[in-house]
Design an enzyme around this catalytic site. Structure first.
Site, PDB file in Angstrom:
ATOM      1  N   GLY A 196      -5.032   0.980 -10.551  1.00 53.41           N
ATOM      2  CA  GLY A 196      -5.981   0.099  -9.664  1.00 53.41           C
ATOM      3  C   GLY A 196      -7.489   0.107 -10.341  1.00 53.41           C
ATOM      4  O   GLY A 196      -7.365   0.193 -11.499  1.00 53.41           O
ATOM      5  N   GLU A 201      -3.902   4.242 -14.658  1.00 48.68           N
ATOM      6  CA  GLU A 201      -4.164   3.071 -15.283  1.00 48.68           C
ATOM      7  C   GLU A 201      -5.090   2.141 -14.471  1.00 48.68           C
ATOM      8  O   GLU A 201      -4.864   1.600 -13.373  1.00 48.68           O
ATOM      9  CB  GLU A 201      -2.929   2.309 -15.334  1.00 48.68           C
ATOM     10  CG  GLU A 201      -2.990   0.736 -16.032  1.00 48.68           C
ATOM     11  CD  GLU A 201      -1.282   0.179 -16.050  1.00 48.68           C
ATOM     12  OE1 GLU A 201      -1.460  -1.056 -16.053  1.00 48.68           O
ATOM     13  OE2 GLU A 201      -0.534   1.021 -16.103  1.00 48.68           O
ATOM     14  N   CYS A 218      -5.798  -6.480 -14.546  1.00 49.97           N
ATOM     15  CA  CYS A 218      -6.654  -5.711 -15.606  1.00 49.97           C
ATOM     16  C   CYS A 218      -6.832  -5.841 -16.929  1.00 49.97           C
ATOM     17  O   CYS A 218      -7.641  -5.455 -17.717  1.00 49.97           O
ATOM     18  CB  CYS A 218      -6.283  -4.392 -15.288  1.00 49.97           C
ATOM     19  SG  CYS A 218      -4.549  -3.976 -15.926  1.00 49.97           S
ATOM     20  N   PRO A 261       1.378   1.747  -1.093  1.00 51.80           N
ATOM     21  CA  PRO A 261       1.185   0.591  -1.908  1.00 51.80           C
ATOM     22  C   PRO A 261      -0.115  -0.178  -1.167  1.00 51.80           C
ATOM     23  O   PRO A 261      -0.604   0.308  -0.377  1.00 51.80           O
ATOM     24  CB  PRO A 261       2.225  -0.363  -1.598  1.00 51.80           C
ATOM     25  CG  PRO A 261       2.718   0.103  -0.070  1.00 51.80           C
ATOM     26  CD  PRO A 261       2.460   1.429   0.119  1.00 51.80           C
ATOM     27  N   ALA A 262      -0.729  -0.766  -1.962  1.00 53.07           N
ATOM     28  CA  ALA A 262      -1.776  -1.666  -1.299  1.00 53.07           C
ATOM     29  C   ALA A 262      -1.453  -2.460  -0.011  1.00 53.07           C
ATOM     30  O   ALA A 262      -0.374  -2.899   0.248  1.00 53.07           O
ATOM     31  CB  ALA A 262      -2.318  -2.793  -2.409  1.00 53.07           C
ATOM     32  N   SER A 263      -2.496  -2.222   0.854  1.00 52.35           N
ATOM     33  CA  SER A 263      -1.956  -2.851   2.291  1.00 52.35           C
ATOM     34  C   SER A 263      -1.993  -4.494   2.120  1.00 52.35           C
ATOM     35  O   SER A 263      -0.989  -4.967   2.958  1.00 52.35           O
ATOM     36  CB  SER A 263      -3.189  -2.473   3.368  1.00 52.35           C
ATOM     37  OG  SER A 263      -3.470  -1.067   3.338  1.00 52.35           O
ATOM     38  N   TRP A 321      -2.243  -4.387  -5.538  1.00 55.44           N
ATOM     39  CA  TRP A 321      -1.539  -5.576  -5.035  1.00 55.44           C
ATOM     40  C   TRP A 321      -1.201  -6.704  -5.969  1.00 55.44           C
ATOM     41  O   TRP A 321      -0.676  -7.774  -5.726  1.00 55.44           O
ATOM     42  CB  TRP A 321      -2.539  -6.124  -3.864  1.00 55.44           C
ATOM     43  CG  TRP A 321      -3.864  -6.153  -4.321  1.00 55.44           C
ATOM     44  CD1 TRP A 321      -5.047  -5.389  -3.946  1.00 55.44           C
ATOM     45  CD2 TRP A 321      -4.572  -7.324  -5.061  1.00 55.44           C
ATOM     46  NE1 TRP A 321      -6.195  -5.728  -4.654  1.00 55.44           N
ATOM     47  CE2 TRP A 321      -6.002  -6.906  -5.232  1.00 55.44           C
ATOM     48  CE3 TRP A 321      -4.038  -8.678  -5.620  1.00 55.44           C
ATOM     49  CZ2 TRP A 321      -6.916  -7.745  -6.132  1.00 55.44           C
ATOM     50  CZ3 TRP A 321      -5.005  -9.153  -6.351  1.00 55.44           C
ATOM     51  CH2 TRP A 321      -6.458  -8.829  -6.626  1.00 55.44           C
ATOM     52  N   ASN A 322      -1.752  -6.561  -7.288  1.00 55.62           N
ATOM     53  CA  ASN A 322      -1.556  -7.864  -8.013  1.00 55.62           C
ATOM     54  C   ASN A 322      -0.093  -8.070  -8.859  1.00 55.62           C
ATOM     55  O   ASN A 322       0.119  -8.978  -8.925  1.00 55.62           O
ATOM     56  CB  ASN A 322      -2.653  -7.741  -9.271  1.00 55.62           C
ATOM     57  CG  ASN A 322      -2.620  -6.431 -10.177  1.00 55.62           C
ATOM     58  OD1 ASN A 322      -2.017  -5.481  -9.814  1.00 55.62           O
ATOM     59  ND2 ASN A 322      -3.267  -6.299 -11.310  1.00 55.62           N
TER      60      ASN A 322
END
Length: 341
Positions: free
Chosen positions: A224, A244, A278, A172-174, A147-148
């Site tokens: 993630g 990654e 990250c 994708p991230a929720s 999500w970032n």
């Protein structure tokens, strides 16, 4: 809002949805399909049906399709930036537009790289025989993203996979599913054949797990956390993997460093995307001989440049944290730092 499967906009098979909320205000953005294993399977089946014909297209045809996606993104630049700020929380003027610009670059790079993907004529051990190495698509690539950076992180995996002749199933991230649907809309408008690109929204522990372990996917790309990455690797054992994962990198300032440049770099490392990266500078290791001078410079820059506020306001440079889980983590980090002096 809907998912994109087999060239059509669809809801979850169950009919379930979840509410997407703005991280800045908590306001409801809209209802997003809460897909499950059945939806992931439907998308994987569609991708497999499309895989053979997509793989037979030429690199130049696929490159043209990638450029069409880039063209649509450029046309929707303002809409995409606004959606990114609304859904992810990053400041509109100082970060959201930059991510959209970078997004265009990912699709155009993939387009041009596809044209240069070559085989080779290796030396043969046997006289009169030739050894020819030809690169072929793997088939269906599953993509699971965070999500970032809800636009560029998916594009980093999806665009090259498509350009090389693979079909894609993406979840994708929720917490940034609204931005993902906006990006999927750009791919849909570029008019790729049905099933070549598919989007399934829903819980990562269900949809992502199905994509990773289903025998119908032949490669997995994940970006993630390290913890989740290990789970993905276990589920996708035997498949080609691109992982990654998160980091805990320090900013190191030695006694001979240019302290002005070091302070500039540290502000970016610590505050870009509200530190939700990250590659964020999670620790500062500073030589004792320059500690006071460096801290003075850094404090001045933070005071001058880091402005927390409404992410849609022109002067804001620091937006909200994206979700409750990361807010709890941030509180724990701050409390630990204060406790340690």
């Amino acid at each position: 809002m809907q998912m994109f499967v087999a060239g059509e906009w669809v809801g979850a098979a169950s009919g379930d949805t979840f509410v997407a909320e703005s991280p800045a205000t908590g306001e409801e953005i809209g209802a997003v399909p809460e897909g499950g294993r059945e939806d992931a399977q439907r998308a994987i089946n569609a991708a497999n049906r499309a895989a053979e014909s997509w793989a037979r297209t030429t690199a130049f045809e696929r490159a043209a399709a990638m450029h069409r996606v880039g063209d649509v993104i450029e046309e929707r630049r303002d809409e995409l930036a606004h959606t990114l700020t609304l859904d992810q929380g990053k400041p509109l003027r100082t970060e959201a537009y930059d991510e959209v610009e970078e997004l265009v670059g990912y699709w155009r790079m993939a387009a041009e790289d596809a044209k240069r993907l070559e085989g080779r004529l290796a030396n043969s051990f046997s006289p009169g025989k030739r050894v020819l190495l030809i690169r072929r698509p793997r088939g269906v690539v599953g993509v699971i993203t965070p999500w970032n950076w809800p636009y560029t992180m998916p594009a980093e995996l999806i665009a090259p996979a498509l350009a090389c002749g693979n079909t894609v199933v993406w979840t994708p991230a929720s917490t940034t599913a609204v931005a993902a649907i906006a990006l999927a809309g750009c791919v849909a408008e570029a008019d790729l054949p049905p099933g070549v690109f598919n989007l399934v929204t829903g819980p990562g522990a269900i949809v992502g797990d199905e994509i990773a372990r289903n025998p119908g996917t032949h490669g997995i790309g994940f970006i993630g956390s390290t913890e989740t990455g290990r789970k993905v690797a276990e589920a996708a054992v035997g498949k080609a993997l691109v992982l990654e994962l998160g980091g805990n990198g320090p900013v190191v300032v030695l006694d001979d460093a240019d302290l002005d440049q070091a302070a500039e770099a540290t502000v970016t490392a610590c505050f870009l995307c509200a530190g939700q990266s990250c590659t964020a500078g999670e620790r500062l290791l500073v030589h004792r001989d320059v500690r006071e001078a460096f801290v003075s410079r850094l404090a001045r820059l933070v005071t001058e440049r880091v402005v927390l506020g409404d992410p849609f306001a022109d002067g804001t440079t620091l937006g909200p944290l994206n979700n409750a889980g990361v807010a709890v983590k941030m509180d724990a980090h701050v409390a630990d730092a204060v406790e340690r002096g």
